[in-house]
Design an enzyme around this catalytic site. Structure first.
Site, PDB file in Angstrom:
ATOM      1  N   HIS A  52       0.836  -1.219   0.000  1.00 42.53           N
ATOM      2  CA  HIS A  52       0.000   0.000   0.000  1.00 42.53           C
ATOM      3  C   HIS A  52       0.868   1.267   0.000  1.00 42.53           C
ATOM      4  O   HIS A  52       0.656   2.175   0.813  1.00 42.53           O
ATOM      5  CB  HIS A  52      -0.952   0.009   1.201  1.00 42.53           C
ATOM      6  CG  HIS A  52      -1.950  -1.105   1.204  1.00 42.53           C
ATOM      7  ND1 HIS A  52      -3.302  -0.919   0.940  1.00 42.53           N
ATOM      8  CD2 HIS A  52      -1.806  -2.432   1.429  1.00 42.53           C
ATOM      9  CE1 HIS A  52      -3.930  -2.085   1.024  1.00 42.53           C
ATOM     10  NE2 HIS A  52      -3.049  -3.017   1.324  1.00 42.53           N
ATOM     11  N   TYR A 317       3.932  -5.130   9.608  1.00 40.86           N
ATOM     12  CA  TYR A 317       3.787  -3.685   9.395  1.00 40.86           C
ATOM     13  C   TYR A 317       4.908  -2.944  10.109  1.00 40.86           C
ATOM     14  O   TYR A 317       5.422  -1.936   9.630  1.00 40.86           O
ATOM     15  CB  TYR A 317       2.428  -3.178   9.898  1.00 40.86           C
ATOM     16  CG  TYR A 317       1.235  -3.666   9.092  1.00 40.86           C
ATOM     17  CD1 TYR A 317       1.319  -4.809   8.312  1.00 40.86           C
ATOM     18  CD2 TYR A 317       0.030  -2.987   9.105  1.00 40.86           C
ATOM     19  CE1 TYR A 317       0.236  -5.260   7.576  1.00 40.86           C
ATOM     20  CE2 TYR A 317      -1.060  -3.426   8.373  1.00 40.86           C
ATOM     21  CZ  TYR A 317      -0.950  -4.573   7.613  1.00 40.86           C
ATOM     22  OH  TYR A 317      -2.027  -5.016   6.892  1.00 40.86           O
TER      23      TYR A 317
HETATM   24  C1  HEM Z   1       0.229 -11.682   6.185  1.00 38.51           C
HETATM   25  C2  HEM Z   1      -0.577 -10.835   5.533  1.00 38.51           C
HETATM   26  C3  HEM Z   1      -0.233  -9.400   5.310  1.00 38.51           C
HETATM   27  C4  HEM Z   1       1.008  -8.804   5.211  1.00 38.51           C
HETATM   28  C5  HEM Z   1       2.383  -9.460   5.297  1.00 38.51           C
HETATM   29  C6  HEM Z   1       0.779  -7.388   5.013  1.00 38.51           C
HETATM   30  C7  HEM Z   1       1.796  -6.457   4.875  1.00 38.51           C
HETATM   31  C8  HEM Z   1       1.613  -5.093   4.894  1.00 38.51           C
HETATM   32  C9  HEM Z   1       2.656  -4.119   5.046  1.00 38.51           C
HETATM   33  C10 HEM Z   1       4.153  -4.439   5.158  1.00 38.51           C
HETATM   34  C11 HEM Z   1       2.083  -2.885   5.045  1.00 38.51           C
HETATM   35  C12 HEM Z   1       2.785  -1.533   5.208  1.00 38.51           C
HETATM   36  C13 HEM Z   1       2.743  -1.146   6.703  1.00 38.51           C
HETATM   37  C14 HEM Z   1       3.439   0.148   7.018  1.00 38.51           C
HETATM   38  O1  HEM Z   1       4.540   0.427   6.510  1.00 38.51           O
HETATM   39  O2  HEM Z   1       2.887   0.914   7.851  1.00 38.51           O
HETATM   40  C15 HEM Z   1       0.665  -3.083   4.890  1.00 38.51           C
HETATM   41  C16 HEM Z   1      -0.253  -2.068   4.818  1.00 38.51           C
HETATM   42  C17 HEM Z   1      -1.615  -2.302   4.668  1.00 38.51           C
HETATM   43  N1  HEM Z   1      -2.281  -3.503   4.672  1.00 38.51           N
HETATM   44 FE1  HEM Z   1      -1.451  -5.311   4.842  1.00 38.51          FE
HETATM   45  N2  HEM Z   1      -0.571  -7.144   4.981  1.00 38.51           N
HETATM   46  C18 HEM Z   1      -1.223  -8.340   5.157  1.00 38.51           C
HETATM   47  C19 HEM Z   1      -2.584  -8.530   5.220  1.00 38.51           C
HETATM   48  C20 HEM Z   1      -3.534  -7.559   5.052  1.00 38.51           C
HETATM   49  C21 HEM Z   1      -4.949  -7.751   5.120  1.00 38.51           C
HETATM   50  C22 HEM Z   1      -5.633  -9.090   5.399  1.00 38.51           C
HETATM   51  C23 HEM Z   1      -5.515  -6.528   4.907  1.00 38.51           C
HETATM   52  C24 HEM Z   1      -6.965  -6.149   4.917  1.00 38.51           C
HETATM   53  C25 HEM Z   1      -7.886  -6.734   5.656  1.00 38.51           C
HETATM   54  C26 HEM Z   1      -4.465  -5.555   4.718  1.00 38.51           C
HETATM   55  C27 HEM Z   1      -4.631  -4.215   4.498  1.00 38.51           C
HETATM   56  C28 HEM Z   1      -3.615  -3.273   4.519  1.00 38.51           C
HETATM   57  C29 HEM Z   1      -3.828  -1.835   4.378  1.00 38.51           C
HETATM   58  C30 HEM Z   1      -5.162  -1.136   4.150  1.00 38.51           C
HETATM   59  C31 HEM Z   1      -2.573  -1.239   4.488  1.00 38.51           C
HETATM   60  C32 HEM Z   1      -2.248   0.243   4.389  1.00 38.51           C
HETATM   61  C33 HEM Z   1      -2.158   0.843   5.800  1.00 38.51           C
HETATM   62  C34 HEM Z   1      -1.726   2.297   5.738  1.00 38.51           C
HETATM   63  O3  HEM Z   1      -2.363   3.059   4.997  1.00 38.51           O
HETATM   64  O4  HEM Z   1      -0.762   2.654   6.439  1.00 38.51           O
HETATM   65  N3  HEM Z   1      -3.269  -6.219   4.817  1.00 38.51           N
HETATM   66  N4  HEM Z   1       0.401  -4.423   4.804  1.00 38.51           N
END
Ligand code: HEM
Length: 326
Positions: A52, A317
């Site tokens: 994202h 995250y």
């Molecule tokens: C093992 C599964 C997952 C991994 C490894 C993962 C990994 C990540 C990472 C590395 C980030 C960036 C975090 C940051 O730098 O602050 C992120 C952001 C995000 N993830 Fe995931 N994610 C996973 C599952 C999910 C799921 C299931 C959802 C939704 C239900 C989701 C929704 C989001 C959203 C909306 C963001 C953006 C948050 C923001 O705007 O700061 N992710 N994810």
């Protein structure tokens, strides 16, 4: 399938980032390996989130309905509100240049709801009711397989793990959202709400735009600039706030509890929980100097106990957070 129509602080994050691989329901997958695998697929982009990476920071408020307190004793669901909110709309995947016209990647919406006294609770949602992998191990395997760019291996992964095709199929079945504020967002995981009498219900969150979902035809999408979402949102908010209904979809016995690739039957009833009102754009710093943590819930709301994807998210995250702030 739910109808498309109806429808941490930095210090804590860094502490997570250095944590050892999780065990038990949290699986043996190393959160750092997941972030490395995201980088292997999408490239590492200094200063950006590993997933994202592009998005728009916004602010607004959340106001609960009277019904909400019947389901949960959480302060923002029992108090009157409005509760201040900082949020971030985003494009999923890990490519910061992913065009806003791309249909097959989810849009994201992350929220900090300010509960006062320095406390907040978060929601981190996507524009599909399912995730692309059932467990952290499967997600790692999926990313590592995609990174090989070997079509035969990728096809073999999806043949062996058909549940991992569900998200893309769902996204491709709908139109390109006409804006960040014209699509629904789903919590994906199951949560348990507990009210002041101690009664509990299993639910899934859904946020639906009050004005209804609006999508673009393929022709309309082709005519748009790749980064049209931010100007679209700016123009929309100049005319008034963008509002969403937060609903709790009520689970029934037998519904999958710990599998983020599983859809609940379409006929599940929903309860109106509140209105999210996005009023204006916010400075990026309000979204970038901390992380949104889906496990940051309050008394009256509990996340799933055995959903490895849910449990590993904050640690992954935090790895991304600490790297993007280096
Ligand atoms: C093992 C599964 C997952 C991994 C490894 C993962 C990994 C990540 C990472 C590395 C980030 C960036 C975090 C940051 O730098 O602050 C992120 C952001 C995000 N993830 Fe995931 N994610 C996973 C599952 C999910 C799921 C299931 C959802 C939704 C239900 C989701 C929704 C989001 C959203 C909306 C963001 C953006 C948050 C923001 O705007 O700061 N992710 N994810």
């Amino acid at each position: 399938m739910p109808s498309r129509r109806c429808a941490a602080a930095a210090a804590i994050a860094i502490a997570f980032a250095t944590a050892a691989p999780l065990s038990g329901a949290r699986a043996d997958t190393d959160p750092e390996a997941l972030v490395n695998a995201l980088n292997a697929v999408f490239g590492a982009h200094p200063g950006k989130r590993a997933a994202h990476p592009s998005g728009v920071c916004v602010k607004g408020s959340f106001t609960p309905t009277d019904e909400a307190a019947k389901l949960s004793k959480a302060p923002h669901l029992t108090g009157k509100g409005p509760w201040p909110v900082v949020g971030r709309f985003s494009m999923a995947g890990g490519n910061p240049a992913a065009p806003n016209t791309q249909k097959d990647i989810a849009r994201g919406l992350a929220l900090h709801i300010d509960l006062g006294g320095g406390n907040q609770t978060d929601m981190v949602m996507i524009s599909a009711p399912v995730f692309a992998a059932k467990t952290p191990e499967k997600f790692l395997e999926l990313l590592q397989t995609i990174a090989t760019k070997d079509k035969a291996k990728i096809d073999a992964f999806f043949a062996a793990n058909p549940e991992s095709t569900r998200q893309k199929t769902w996204l491709n079945a709908g139109p390109v959202p006409a804006g960040y504020a014209t699509t629904s967002y789903f919590g994906v995981h199951t949560f348990t709400l507990t009210n002041a009498e101690g009664q509990s219900r299993i639910i899934k969150w859904q946020l639906m735009p009050k004005g209804g979902e609006v999508g673009l035809t393929d022709e309309e999408a082709k005519a748009k600039a790749p980064d049209f979402y931010k100007p679209e949102l700016t123009e929309r908010l100049a005319k008034g706030s963008a509002e969403f209904d937060l609903t709790a979809i009520l689970g029934q016995p037998g519904d999958a509890l710990d599998d983020p690739t599983a859809l609940w039957p379409e006929d599940r009833k929903s309860v109106a929980i509140g209105t999210l009102s996005i009023a204006a754009l916010e400075n990026d710093a309000a979204c970038d100097t901390n992380m949104f943590d889906p496990t940051n819930v309050v008394d009256g709301i509990a996340g799933p106990e055995n959903d490895g994807i849910f449990l590993i998210r904050p640690a992954a995250y935090a790895v991304s957070f600490s790297r993007r702030n280096q």
